[in-house]
Design an enzyme around this catalytic site. Structure first.
Site, short mmCIF file in Angstrom:
data_model
loop_
_atom_site.label_atom_id
_atom_site.label_comp_id
_atom_site.label_asym_id
_atom_site.label_seq_id
_atom_site.Cartn_x
_atom_site.Cartn_y
_atom_site.Cartn_z
N HIS A 59 21.69 56.86 -2.19
CA HIS A 59 21.87 57.12 -0.75
C HIS A 59 23.34 57.26 -0.38
CE1 HIS A 59 17.81 55.41 -0.90
NE2 HIS A 59 17.59 55.87 0.30
N HIS A 192 8.72 58.77 6.57
CA HIS A 192 9.71 58.22 7.51
C HIS A 192 10.80 59.23 7.78
CE1 HIS A 192 11.52 56.98 3.63
NE2 HIS A 192 12.61 56.52 4.21
N GLU A 239 11.39 61.43 0.00
CA GLU A 239 11.61 60.54 -1.16
C GLU A 239 10.36 60.42 -2.04
OE1 GLU A 239 14.93 57.49 0.77
OE2 GLU A 239 12.83 56.91 0.78
C1 DHB Z 1 14.98 52.77 5.74
C2 DHB Z 1 14.21 53.45 4.80
C3 DHB Z 1 14.82 53.98 3.66
O1 DHB Z 1 14.15 54.69 2.70
C4 DHB Z 1 16.18 53.82 3.44
O2 DHB Z 1 16.70 54.30 2.29
C5 DHB Z 1 16.95 53.15 4.38
C6 DHB Z 1 16.35 52.62 5.53
C7 DHB Z 1 14.36 52.17 6.97
O3 DHB Z 1 13.20 52.44 7.30
O4 DHB Z 1 15.04 51.33 7.60
FE FE Z 2 15.56 55.62 1.23
#
Ligand code: DHB
Ligand code: FE
Length: 277
Positions: A59, A192, A239
């Site tokens: 990330h 997400h 992802e």
């Molecule tokens: C969140 C989800 C993720 O995959 C990530 O890498 C960072 C944060 C989240 O939902 O807060």
């Molecule tokens: Fe992530």
């Protein structure tokens, strides 16, 4: 020859690390998520893998936007944990397995996957948290090979290519001259989106179809383009490419040991899956 005992997949939300550090796994907010893990830990205690090959996405820690490998394989004796600022505890170094790293790298290059090889590599929450969830005490004992897939900065590799990468990694493991037992891991997802107009976007219908496909039709998601996957799962839901690579490595027939799906943790629809081969 080495043996693949099965596959694991889990979401990798940083807040999970904070919850484990605070010991709040049984609080109402967290329990439906953490309840997904004990049956999988029991199974792992039974099949006892020695090495975890982990598909995940960095990330912006190890690779930033200026240098973004599509696929990168770790070939280090150990991997230090760092993170890009989520305030979660830093975990001790993870063990590598250099021989398996080079077996995978050589096999991939031989089969037209022009991967970046990393003899030094930092690992972030996407690598560390799933391993700690699956092996809460022994996560520093298991040997690892990290494989990064770019799910972050366009252009992303196609679902079809990620599945094929997983198949090639599976072949490399099965052809490795070793008695060790290997489990293949994919992290991230499920749906997400953390930013933009659709921040908070979740797609339960698609997530459940994707989870079902892992057993019944493993390459199902390869019918979609990356833009279709982003549309269906969110900018970070993509992802799930890491899950798809994991599934490719297992071969056509794998059976579900346990799975769990819960909305939300933070901004994410969470999934966890264990499959036996
Ligand atoms: C969140 C989800 C993720 O995959 C990530 O890498 C960072 C944060 C989240 O939902 O807060
Ligand atoms: Fe992530």
């Amino acid at each position: 020859m080495a043996h693949i005992v099965g596959g694991l997949a889990a979401s990798h939300i940083p807040a999970i690390g904070g919850a484990m550090a605070r010991g709040v796994e049984n609080e109402p907010y967290w329990k439906p998520f953490f309840d997904g893990f004990p049956p999988i830990r029991d199974w792992l205690g039974h099949v006892k893998p020695d090495v975890a090959v982990v598909f995940y996405n960095d990330h912006g820690l190890n690779f930033f936007l200026d240098k973004m490998p599509t696929f990168a394989v770790g070939a280090a004796a150990h991997y230090n944990n760092a993170d890009e600022g989520w305030g979660i505890p830093t975990l001790p170094p993870f063990k590598g397995n250099v021989a398996l790293s080079w077996q995978i790298i050589n096999h991939l290059i031989d089969h037209d996957f022009d991967v970046v090889t990393c003899q030094e590599m930092l690992v972030d929450h996407a690598f560390t948290l799933p391993l700690k969830l699956f092996w809460p005490e022994q996560f520093t004992q298991i040997q690892t090979v990290p494989i990064c897939i770019n799910t972050v900065q366009f252009p992303l590799p196609s679902a079809k290519r990620c599945y094929a990468l997983g198949q090639a990694v599976g072949d490399a493991i099965r052809q490795w001259d070793s008695d060790l037992k290997v489990v293949v891991v994919g992290t991230g997802g499920l749906s997400h989106q953390l930013d933009g107009e659709r921040a908070g976007f979740i797609n339960k219908h698609f997530d459940l179809a994707f989870l079902n496909s892992m057993q019944t039709h493993p390459d199902w998601a390869t019918q979609y383009s990356i833009h279709e996957l982003v549309e269906k799962t969110g900018t970070q839901g993509v992802e799930l490419l890491n899950w798809l690579a994991m599934r490719g490595a297992l071969g056509p027939s794998a059976t579900t040991v346990h799975r769990n799906y819960h909305i939300p943790i933070s901004n994410t629809a969470t999934g966890v899956l264990a499959m036996a081969t």
